[in-house]
Design an enzyme around this catalytic site. Structure first.
Site, PDB file in Angstrom:
ATOM      1  N   HIS A 171      58.785  63.991 -26.328  1.00 27.25           N
ATOM      2  CA  HIS A 171      59.295  65.399 -26.418  1.00 27.25           C
ATOM      3  C   HIS A 171      60.670  65.576 -26.429  1.00 27.25           C
ATOM      4  CE1 HIS A 171      58.004  69.807 -25.102  1.00 27.25           C
ATOM      5  NE2 HIS A 171      59.331  69.736 -25.243  1.00 27.25           N
ATOM      6  N   HIS A 193      64.197  67.660 -28.625  1.00 24.91           N
ATOM      7  CA  HIS A 193      64.554  68.907 -29.532  1.00 24.91           C
ATOM      8  C   HIS A 193      65.842  68.274 -30.228  1.00 24.91           C
ATOM      9  CE1 HIS A 193      61.932  71.996 -28.131  1.00 24.91           C
ATOM     10  NE2 HIS A 193      61.852  71.242 -27.148  1.00 24.91           N
ATOM     11  N   LYS A 251      68.399  70.896 -31.752  1.00 26.41           N
ATOM     12  CA  LYS A 251      69.318  71.635 -30.968  1.00 26.41           C
ATOM     13  C   LYS A 251      70.328  70.750 -30.378  1.00 26.41           C
ATOM     14  CE  LYS A 251      65.665  74.964 -28.956  1.00 26.41           C
ATOM     15  NZ  LYS A 251      64.418  74.449 -29.433  1.00 26.41           N
ATOM     16  N   HIS A 287      54.126  74.082 -26.417  1.00 32.22           N
ATOM     17  CA  HIS A 287      55.139  74.388 -25.360  1.00 32.22           C
ATOM     18  C   HIS A 287      54.350  75.545 -24.409  1.00 32.22           C
ATOM     19  CE1 HIS A 287      58.427  72.462 -27.192  1.00 32.22           C
ATOM     20  NE2 HIS A 287      59.154  72.565 -26.409  1.00 32.22           N
ATOM     21  N   GLU A 343      55.923  77.729 -19.440  1.00 24.56           N
ATOM     22  CA  GLU A 343      57.110  77.190 -19.087  1.00 24.56           C
ATOM     23  C   GLU A 343      57.977  78.473 -18.153  1.00 24.56           C
ATOM     24  OE1 GLU A 343      59.746  75.605 -22.063  1.00 24.56           O
ATOM     25  OE2 GLU A 343      61.186  74.832 -20.668  1.00 24.56           O
TER      26      GLU A 343
HETATM   27 ZN    ZN Z   1      60.702  71.173 -25.272  1.00 26.79          ZN
END
Ligand code: ZN
Length: 439
Positions: A80, A82, A85, A230, A233
């Protein structure tokens, strides 16, 4: 200092290594200590593990590298992340460290900057860090709104091919559930399928969530795609979309793999509710990935107030219930997490401390290796097994108390039995992207 194996030897032995028996496919003939670590010799031939035996049990046939009880792990699996980003912090810092500001700041940065020319060097930077630290497989989520999808997904397809053999790369969409509605949703699912990805989105308690989940399960089933969400969260105990995902998987008879990430609010719910949700997750065969470093950063953050709740999901209870549980790195130097170096040893170290994965360590090392490999469908990755590629990380730490206390910058990463360059890329390489005209 870890001794590097002889570069040219087709056959050699890593002698006197410590190996966690939970990472071995076959631990017969090995004796382990109270932490589940056995002293072994690992014979390597033609890039593969030929045998794993009790240390000194047989005579070596080729060169010998004595690791002096240093721990040897299979290469890591970071399921997991990103990567799209990553490393934008210096041009897009989170002004107050909150989740809302992370979302808003990334949104502005994406709209202003995320061309292929901006994304590629940052994604490659993350991959190079991961590779040098000993990671062999990564799943990244990719921000996928309508304007970004056509830029990011074809680029992902290129980079996945370029990195084949070094890092097995998978990707899932991250978007709002409404992005899957109607013809645009069908087109998005087609694009993702064409680029070898999978579907996923952000779920929390919202009107029409069940209908939205049915829609994304159908889009995935129609194209043979897996799902990776996701989920919840937040610290709101009323956030129960995890249970709705399990119910949707069962209701739709979904045959693919489903992963739920974060699941922070599960830790805030009454025991009876938790038990029912765990039953449904187990029945539906859903795997959970926890991102404890990012959770610590974002959850329960309020100005001038010390955080009380830390947002890490119920790792022990989930695993006890037989649900696959992985730990991964999540964001790296972006508004969702201001730190990180794509180092799964750091992730495991922090997870052990945050979630008490020690006393006993048990098979928790599988949470960053064999378990995510299984969830990602990568049989043979993330374990030490005769016949498997010799993709190993050799540490100088001999016990967990040593391994999890130092950063191990001198680790040796073996890929197909050969030591790879573990030099990390310089931050300067990204200066032109993050500082712009200042540099
Ligand atoms: Zn994430």
């Amino acid at each position: 200092m870890v001794a590097a194996p002889p570069v040219d030897a087709a056959r050699y032995r890593l002698a006197n290594v410590g190996v966690a028996v939970c990472l071995l496919e076959d631990a017969s003939g090995l004796t382990s200590d109270h932490d589940g670590i056995a002293l072994a010799d690992i014979d390597i031939a033609d890039g593969r593990i030929a045998a794993v035996r009790s240390a000194g049990a047989t005579e070596p046939e080729g060169a010998v590298v004595d690791l002096r009880r240093g721990l040897v792990w299979p290469c890591f699996v970071d399921m997991h992340t990103h990567l799209d980003k990553g490393h934008i912090w210096e041009r897009a810092p989170n002004p107050d460290g909150s989740f809302d500001q992370a979302l808003a700041t990334v949104g502005r940065d994406r709209a202003a900057n995320w061309s292929a020319e901006d994304l590629r060097p940052r994604i490659e930077f993350g991959l190079r860090c991961s590779y040098a630290h000993g990671t062999a497989a990564i799943r990244t989520h990719l921000d996928t709104d309508e304007s970004q999808a056509g830029i990011t997904w074809p680029l992902f397809r290129e980079i996945k091919q370029e990195w084949a053999g070094r890092i097995e790369l998978q990707a899932a969409t991250i978007c709002v559930m409404d992005d899957f509605v109607g013809p645009p949703g069908e087109r998005l699912a087609d694009l993702v399928a064409d680029c070898g990805g999978m579907l996923g989105g952000v779920t929390y308690m919202m009107p029409g969530l069940e209908e939205g989940l049915d829609r994304v399960f159908r889009l995935a089933a129609d194209r043979g795609l897996d799902l990776d969400f996701h989920v919840d969260e937040s610290l709101d105990p009323a956030a129960r979309s995890l249970r709705l995902i399990a119910e949707a998987a069962l209701r739709n008879g979904f045959q693919g793999r489903v992963v739920a990430g974060h699941c922070c609010s599960l830790a805030m719910q009454p025991e009876d509710d938790v038990a029912r949700t765990l039953d449904l997750l187990a029945e539906a065969g859903i795997a959970i990935v926890s991102l404890p470093m990012c959770n610590l950063y974002l959850q329960d953050r309020r100005p001038g107030r010390t955080p009380r709740s830390r947002g890490v999901t119920l790792l022990h209870e989930l695993k006890e219930r037989g649900i696959p549980v992985a730990v991964a790195s999540d964001n790296c130097r972006d508004p969702f997490y201001g730190f990180g170096d794509h180092d799964m040893l750091e992730v495991f170290t922090q997870a052990v401390r945050i979630a008490h994965l020690d006393r006993p360590y048990g098979d928790w090392p599988r949470a960053v290796t064999a378990t995510p490999a299984g969830v990602m469908g990568l049989d043979g990755t993330g374990r030490v097994a005769a016949g498997a590629p010799a993709d190993l990380v050799c540490f100088s730490g001999r016990r967990y108390s040593e391994l999890l206390s130092r950063r191990e910058p001198d680790r040796v990463v073996l890929r197909a039995g050969r030591a790879v360059d573990t030099a990390l890329p310089s931050y300067e390489e990204l200066d032109h992207l993050v500082y712009g005209a200042e540099t």
